[in-house]
Design a protein around this motif. Structure first.
Motif: not given
Ligand code: TRP
Length: 438
Positions: A3-24
């Motif tokens: 988990e320490t080396t795994r990448a992560s999203w920078g913000s809540k808004l970021g995940v949300m927009l990326a996921a919405a980007g996948s859907a739309v």
């Protein structure tokens, strides 16, 4: 990966927009309007909305919850439920390998039309122009390569610097452009006819088939059935954020964009008196025809294709990411190597898919050219199958209560009933329908 080396999203808004980007994506702007037209307008819309907020939402939440819990690719996520279920992760990667090449081919066509719209005039024969273009051996391939490599570059830069940044820029632009274009179209003469068609329910057209089509549309539109939200959820570091906080806006945005697409396309079509159920060719033939004949139309046509391009690109990168995360987590490859390797596979496969409109059009499997076969395999078989296996794994094999998606007890109970009973029954029906068994 730890988990320490795994990448992560920078913000809540970021995940949300990326996921919405996948859907739309093309599902909202291209598939939804013609599906609605072919299934009776407003009544289809009602069913589509119902399905989105029940079955669609349940599957998105289940996938995201799994990813956020296990923090690894779909193979490990299903393996966590039961070691024997690891194969479902493999199925997800296989599905992305089938969808990405043909989805990117359409992405390449859109890229081509962003440029081509300026050289078109009302004298152009749009039908021939499109089929000649799709059938030519070189031109669509070049656009396809550029589009695919472009998506690969975004994924290459990683979760935070690639996908998140791209989605944060693209999604707001997309939304604003869509509003501008919808506003322009609603000012056309007789635009109101289209709006009425879109919203007025005709319940006499409501058949079992409408229900199935609405369900299929929801599946494609919210991107469930191939582990996209497992993958995106696996990069959420913040344990205080809940699944429903992140994913509710995704469904809402997806539905909203479909509604805007309807409000843009139906008024245009009614205003110009062109057939409303032109089907898949609508965006490459009917709409350009309309655009070149209104004042500043080429500019609005250009906007339209830019919107499509942005929407398609954020969906393609999510398809990419499923395979790349799998290659990083399971095969211990670096992200860079995984991106290059998976791009090579897709470029190779996509070349044949593109040629299936021209030189290879004589090569058919089950009476379908390669492009149609890929679409059929993905939308009618692999995605519903992936969704069904997700329901069985989460609803039946995983002890209930271990995957909490709602804090509210009643909502959580509703989620459990949906994932155990309602969603699987409906999916089996779509699957049978897709295979033309009922
Ligand atoms: N949802 C996207 C659209 O509306 C398409 C898409 C992207 C998709 N990823 C997917 C569909 C995964 C099914 C599964 O165009």
């Amino acid at each position: 990966m730890t988990e320490t080396t795994r990448a992560s999203w920078g913000s809540k808004l970021g995940v949300m927009l990326a996921a919405a980007g996948s859907a739309v994506g093309l599902g909202n702007l291209w598939r939804f309007p013609f599906c609605t037209a072919q299934n009776g307008g407003g009544s289809f819309l009602v069913i589509y909305l119902l399905c989105s907020f029940t079955i669609g939402l349940t599957l998105v939440f289940a996938e995201a919850a799994l990813g956020m819990k296990v923090k690894s690719d779909p193979t490990d996520a299903f393996g966590w439920i039961h070691p024997k279920l690891k194969f479902i992760g493999g199925l997800c990667v296989f599905t992305s390998m089938i969808i990405l090449p043909y989805y990117s081919l359409v992405g390449g066509w859109i890229l081509a039309y962003v440029v081509k719209i300026f050289s078109m005039s009302s004298a152009t024969d749009f039908g021939t122009a499109f089929s000649d273009f799709a059938a030519s051996p070189v031109e669509p391939l070049i656009f396809f390569y550029v589009y695919l490599v472009g998506s690969a570059v975004v994924v290459y830069f990683g979760i935070q610097n690639g996908i998140e940044k791209f989605s944060k820029i693209m999604m707001p632009i997309l939304f604003i452009l869509l509003l501008v274009l919808t506003g322009r179209v609603l000012m056309l003469d007789r635009a109101w006819e289209g709006v009425k068609f879109f919203f007025r329910p005709d319940f006499s057209k409501l058949t079992g088939e409408t229900l199935m089509n609405a369900m299929g549309q929801v599946f494609f539109s919210v991107s469930v059935g191939m582990g996209i939200y497992i993958t995106y959820g696996s990069y959420v570091k913040d344990d205080t954020v809940t699944v429903s906080q992140l994913m509710r806006p995704v469904i809402v945005l997806d539905v909203l964009v479909s509604l805007l697409a309807g409000l843009m396309i139906f008024p245009a079509v009614f205003s110009f008196n062109v057939p409303v159920n032109a089907g898949p060719s609508l965006i490459f033939i009917t709409l350009p025809q309309i655009f070149v004949s209104i004042p500043f139309g080429r500019f609005f046509g250009f906007l339209f294709f830019v919107i499509l391009l942005g929407a398609a690109a954020t969906s393609s990168i999510s398809l990419f990411e499923v395979a790349v995360t799998f290659m990083c987590d399971q095969m211990k490859m670096t992200r860079q190597k995984a991106v290059v390797g998976f791009s090579a596979v897709c470029l190779f496969v996509g070349t044949f898919v593109s040629l299936s409109f021209g030189k290879l059009s004589g090569f058919k499997i089950g009476g379908k050219i390669l492009f149609d076969q890929f679409d059929f395999l993905a939308s009618n078989i692999l995605l519903p199958l992936g969704g069904l296996l997700t329901c069985i794994a989460v609803g039946w094999i995983l002890k209930s209560g271990r995957l909490i998606v709602f804090k509210n007890g009643i909502m959580q109970k509703g989620f459990e009933i949906c994932i155990k009973w309602i969603a699987p029954v409906f999916i089996v029906l779509i699957l049978l329908k897709g295979l033309e068994l009922i």
